[in-house]
Design a protein around this motif. Structure first.
Motif, PDB file in Angstrom:
ATOM      1  N   MET A   1      -8.420 133.360 -28.304  1.00 20.35           N
ATOM      2  CA  MET A   1      -8.353 131.965 -27.898  1.00 20.35           C
ATOM      3  C   MET A   1      -9.052 131.078 -28.920  1.00 20.35           C
ATOM      4  O   MET A   1     -10.037 131.459 -29.543  1.00 20.35           O
ATOM      5  CB  MET A   1      -9.027 131.788 -26.530  1.00 20.35           C
ATOM      6  N   ARG A   2      -8.549 129.868 -29.091  1.00 20.99           N
ATOM      7  CA  ARG A   2      -9.175 128.907 -29.988  1.00 20.99           C
ATOM      8  C   ARG A   2     -10.369 128.255 -29.311  1.00 20.99           C
ATOM      9  O   ARG A   2     -10.507 128.295 -28.095  1.00 20.99           O
ATOM     10  CB  ARG A   2      -8.159 127.847 -30.403  1.00 20.99           C
ATOM     11  N   ASP A   3     -11.228 127.642 -30.131  1.00 26.81           N
ATOM     12  CA  ASP A   3     -12.438 127.029 -29.589  1.00 26.81           C
ATOM     13  C   ASP A   3     -12.120 125.968 -28.547  1.00 26.81           C
ATOM     14  O   ASP A   3     -12.820 125.861 -27.528  1.00 26.81           O
ATOM     15  CB  ASP A   3     -13.267 126.405 -30.716  1.00 26.81           C
ATOM     16  N   ASP A   4     -11.072 125.167 -28.786  1.00 26.79           N
ATOM     17  CA  ASP A   4     -10.779 124.072 -27.873  1.00 26.79           C
ATOM     18  C   ASP A   4     -10.137 124.552 -26.567  1.00 26.79           C
ATOM     19  O   ASP A   4      -9.914 123.760 -25.658  1.00 26.79           O
ATOM     20  CB  ASP A   4      -9.871 123.044 -28.542  1.00 26.79           C
ATOM     21  N   GLU A   5      -9.860 125.850 -26.446  1.00 24.35           N
ATOM     22  CA  GLU A   5      -9.301 126.388 -25.216  1.00 24.35           C
ATOM     23  C   GLU A   5     -10.384 126.866 -24.254  1.00 24.35           C
ATOM     24  O   GLU A   5     -10.089 127.188 -23.103  1.00 24.35           O
ATOM     25  CB  GLU A   5      -8.335 127.534 -25.529  1.00 24.35           C
ATOM     26  N   TYR A   6     -11.609 126.932 -24.729  1.00 25.04           N
ATOM     27  CA  TYR A   6     -12.728 127.320 -23.870  1.00 25.04           C
ATOM     28  C   TYR A   6     -13.345 126.076 -23.231  1.00 25.04           C
ATOM     29  O   TYR A   6     -13.295 124.983 -23.807  1.00 25.04           O
ATOM     30  CB  TYR A   6     -13.799 128.073 -24.667  1.00 25.04           C
ATOM     31  N   PRO A   7     -13.960 126.228 -22.060  1.00 23.58           N
ATOM     32  CA  PRO A   7     -14.625 125.074 -21.430  1.00 23.58           C
ATOM     33  C   PRO A   7     -15.831 124.617 -22.247  1.00 23.58           C
ATOM     34  O   PRO A   7     -16.428 125.392 -22.992  1.00 23.58           O
ATOM     35  CB  PRO A   7     -15.060 125.614 -20.059  1.00 23.58           C
ATOM     36  N   ASP A   8     -16.187 123.362 -22.113  1.00 22.40           N
ATOM     37  CA  ASP A   8     -17.396 122.847 -22.766  1.00 22.40           C
ATOM     38  C   ASP A   8     -18.619 123.568 -22.223  1.00 22.40           C
ATOM     39  O   ASP A   8     -18.688 123.940 -21.052  1.00 22.40           O
ATOM     40  CB  ASP A   8     -17.531 121.343 -22.532  1.00 22.40           C
ATOM     41  N   GLY A   9     -19.610 123.731 -23.100  1.00 18.47           N
ATOM     42  CA  GLY A   9     -20.850 124.367 -22.691  1.00 18.47           C
ATOM     43  C   GLY A   9     -20.816 125.876 -22.692  1.00 18.47           C
ATOM     44  O   GLY A   9     -21.750 126.513 -22.176  1.00 18.47           O
ATOM     45  N   THR A  10     -19.801 126.486 -23.274  1.00 24.96           N
ATOM     46  CA  THR A  10     -19.664 127.937 -23.289  1.00 24.96           C
ATOM     47  C   THR A  10     -19.839 128.483 -24.706  1.00 24.96           C
ATOM     48  O   THR A  10     -19.859 127.738 -25.688  1.00 24.96           O
ATOM     49  CB  THR A  10     -18.295 128.368 -22.744  1.00 24.96           C
ATOM     50  N   TYR A  11     -19.958 129.808 -24.790  1.00 23.50           N
ATOM     51  CA  TYR A  11     -20.120 130.466 -26.084  1.00 23.50           C
ATOM     52  C   TYR A  11     -18.892 130.256 -26.975  1.00 23.50           C
ATOM     53  O   TYR A  11     -19.014 130.096 -28.190  1.00 23.50           O
ATOM     54  CB  TYR A  11     -20.365 131.958 -25.870  1.00 23.50           C
ATOM     55  N   GLY A  12     -17.718 130.233 -26.379  1.00 25.53           N
ATOM     56  CA  GLY A  12     -16.502 130.012 -27.157  1.00 25.53           C
ATOM     57  C   GLY A  12     -16.415 128.617 -27.728  1.00 25.53           C
ATOM     58  O   GLY A  12     -15.673 128.380 -28.692  1.00 25.53           O
ATOM     59  N   ARG A  13     -17.182 127.694 -27.183  1.00 28.54           N
ATOM     60  CA  ARG A  13     -17.162 126.298 -27.634  1.00 28.54           C
ATOM     61  C   ARG A  13     -18.337 126.010 -28.575  1.00 28.54           C
ATOM     62  O   ARG A  13     -18.623 124.861 -28.893  1.00 28.54           O
ATOM     63  CB  ARG A  13     -17.269 125.394 -26.406  1.00 28.54           C
ATOM     64  N   ARG A  14     -19.019 127.028 -29.047  1.00 33.24           N
ATOM     65  CA  ARG A  14     -20.229 126.837 -29.850  1.00 33.24           C
ATOM     66  C   ARG A  14     -19.965 126.098 -31.146  1.00 33.24           C
ATOM     67  O   ARG A  14     -20.833 125.372 -31.649  1.00 33.24           O
ATOM     68  CB  ARG A  14     -20.884 128.191 -30.137  1.00 33.24           C
ATOM     69  N   GLY A  15     -18.777 126.262 -31.723  1.00 37.76           N
ATOM     70  CA  GLY A  15     -18.453 125.568 -32.966  1.00 37.76           C
ATOM     71  C   GLY A  15     -18.436 124.063 -32.785  1.00 37.76           C
ATOM     72  O   GLY A  15     -18.949 123.309 -33.626  1.00 37.76           O
ATOM     73  N   LYS A  16     -17.850 123.586 -31.692  1.00 36.61           N
ATOM     74  CA  LYS A  16     -17.822 122.158 -31.403  1.00 36.61           C
ATOM     75  C   LYS A  16     -19.225 121.630 -31.142  1.00 36.61           C
ATOM     76  O   LYS A  16     -19.577 120.528 -31.578  1.00 36.61           O
ATOM     77  CB  LYS A  16     -16.936 121.901 -30.182  1.00 36.61           C
ATOM     78  N   ASP A  17     -20.025 122.420 -30.444  1.00 35.58           N
ATOM     79  CA  ASP A  17     -21.396 121.997 -30.157  1.00 35.58           C
ATOM     80  C   ASP A  17     -22.216 121.936 -31.444  1.00 35.58           C
ATOM     81  O   ASP A  17     -23.018 121.011 -31.633  1.00 35.58           O
ATOM     82  CB  ASP A  17     -22.034 122.979 -29.171  1.00 35.58           C
ATOM     83  N   ARG A  18     -22.012 122.869 -32.314  1.00 41.27           N
ATOM     84  CA  ARG A  18     -22.747 122.876 -33.591  1.00 41.27           C
ATOM     85  C   ARG A  18     -22.412 121.646 -34.415  1.00 41.27           C
ATOM     86  O   ARG A  18     -23.300 120.996 -34.979  1.00 41.27           O
ATOM     87  CB  ARG A  18     -22.413 124.141 -34.371  1.00 41.27           C
ATOM     88  N   LYS A  19     -21.123 121.301 -34.490  1.00 45.26           N
ATOM     89  CA  LYS A  19     -20.724 120.130 -35.277  1.00 45.26           C
ATOM     90  C   LYS A  19     -21.325 118.853 -34.696  1.00 45.26           C
ATOM     91  O   LYS A  19     -21.777 117.968 -35.440  1.00 45.26           O
ATOM     92  CB  LYS A  19     -19.201 120.030 -35.311  1.00 45.26           C
ATOM     93  N   TYR A  20     -21.359 118.746 -33.370  1.00 43.40           N
ATOM     94  CA  TYR A  20     -21.935 117.564 -32.739  1.00 43.40           C
ATOM     95  C   TYR A  20     -23.419 117.447 -33.083  1.00 43.40           C
ATOM     96  O   TYR A  20     -23.901 116.355 -33.427  1.00 43.40           O
ATOM     97  CB  TYR A  20     -21.745 117.643 -31.223  1.00 43.40           C
TER      98      TYR A  20
END
Length: 357
Positions: free
Chosen positions: A1-20
């Motif tokens: 799964m891609r990062d944007d397919e995981y819910p916010d606040g999860t390990y799969g979304r860590r890339g988006k959180d890091r950029k923010y």
């Protein structure tokens, strides 16, 4: 799964959180300064998983996670597999077992609370306080709490399911607890209430003061607590409507029921109301319908010429009054919902009805 397919606040979304965080704090959020903290340990959620961790990336990607400072994350008992007991008395095995127990009981709040409390005695956690790195870690944690993803877990039968979401009062407690640990102070009540209301839209910290809810309660209860909250609860709307309702005496309510064709309340006796006859014999004239129904009942005894007390006025009615021998039971405090005091009458002898001493 891609990062944007995981819910916010999860390990799969860590890339988006890091950029923010890098854009917000102008920091390098790489592995030399930060590490991603699984707030619920992977082993605590996948002990009975049918596949290995390497091939179970979707499950790990849906676990709540955030960026923590490097040294604090390394010293946490949830990192690694050391059996050395820490300041709190837990080692890595105890920590994971306890988190798993909370999650199987559908209580993600206790699991997250345990995760955060294990940071409090760490010198490396407090050493970073006041720095931009610590501020970035705190922001990452609060972003995950606000996102509020449901945590996946393999139950005792090896089936994959999800826990409930955090409730507003639980989210606020975790947020306030992070502040209290970081600043080493007790958060004032006014600030606690502000965080609860403004940040998480809650009204009270113990919003659902009931037992923890598990799979035995059925899916409908879990869906009820996870449903979006309305701005105003139905109970509050009912109380607001009741406050606007004009007060009416029992006599007036009975008249309203008669006008609508309904019978009077079974708890009110006809003898409580002494109405004049339709024809006033002393004056020789008939009473109108309005005069007949609108005249309030009199509590003055015509025979004795004295006023009757409330108790005497209703002494002949069929309203229920508890007998004196029931005073003991009526004086007992009521039990809270789901109380475990099922044996509160075990002190009485079933054969004789007397209390044992």
């Amino acid at each position: 799964m891609r990062d944007d397919e995981y819910p916010d606040g999860t390990y799969g979304r860590r890339g988006k959180d890091r950029k923010y965080l890098e854009d917000e704090y102008d920091l390098d959020m790489g592995g030399s300064n930060f590490q991603v903290e699984h707030a619920h340990g992977y082993a605590s959620t996948a002990r009975r998983a049918p596949r290995s961790r390497k091939s179970n990336t979707r499950h790990e990607g849906e676990i709540l996670a955030y960026h923590e400072t490097l040294r604090a994350h390394r010293d946490h008992p949830g990192t690694g597999s050391s059996l050395k007991r820490r300041t709190t008395g837990l080692n890595s095995r105890d920590y994971r077992d306890r988190q798993e127990e909370y999650l199987l009981d559908d209580d993600p709040f206790r699991s997250l609370e345990l995760n955060q409390l294990e940071y409090n005695p760490l010198p490396s956690f407090h050493a970073a306080s006041g720095s931009r790195e610590a501020e970035a870690a705190d922001t990452s944690f609060r972003r995950s709490i606000k996102a509020n993803p449901r945590t996946p877990i393999y139950d005792r039968n090896g089936e994959r399911r999800y826990t409930r979401s955090l409730r507003p009062g639980e989210q606020a407690q975790l947020d306030i607890g992070r502040t209290s640990m970081r600043e080493r102070r007790e958060v004032p009540h006014a600030e606690r209430v502000r965080v609860l209301r403004e940040e998480y839209g809650g009204s009270r910290f113990d919003e659902y003061p009931t037992r923890s809810r598990g799979a035995a309660d059925g899916d409908e209860l879990t869906e009820f607590f996870d449903a979006p909250r309305e701005r105003e609860s139905s109970q509050r709307r009912a109380l607001r409507k009741l406050a606007k309702t004009p007060y009416k005496r029992d006599y007036d309510l009975d008249l309203d029921d008669r006008d609508r064709g309904r019978s009077r309340s079974p708890y009110v006796d006809d003898r409580d109301y002494e109405r004049p006859s339709r024809r006033d014999k002393s004056r020789g004239r008939g009473l109108s319908e309005r005069d007949y129904y609108d005249e309030p009942p009199s509590r003055r005894s015509k025979s004795s010429g004295r006023g009757l007390s409330d108790r005497d006025a209703y002494s002949s009615s069929r309203r229920y009054d508890a007998p004196e021998e029931d005073d003991f039971q009526l004086s007992q405090p009521s039990e809270m919902p789901y109380s475990r005091r099922y044996d509160k009458y075990d002190d009485y002898d079933d054969d004789y009805g007397s209390r044992r001493y």
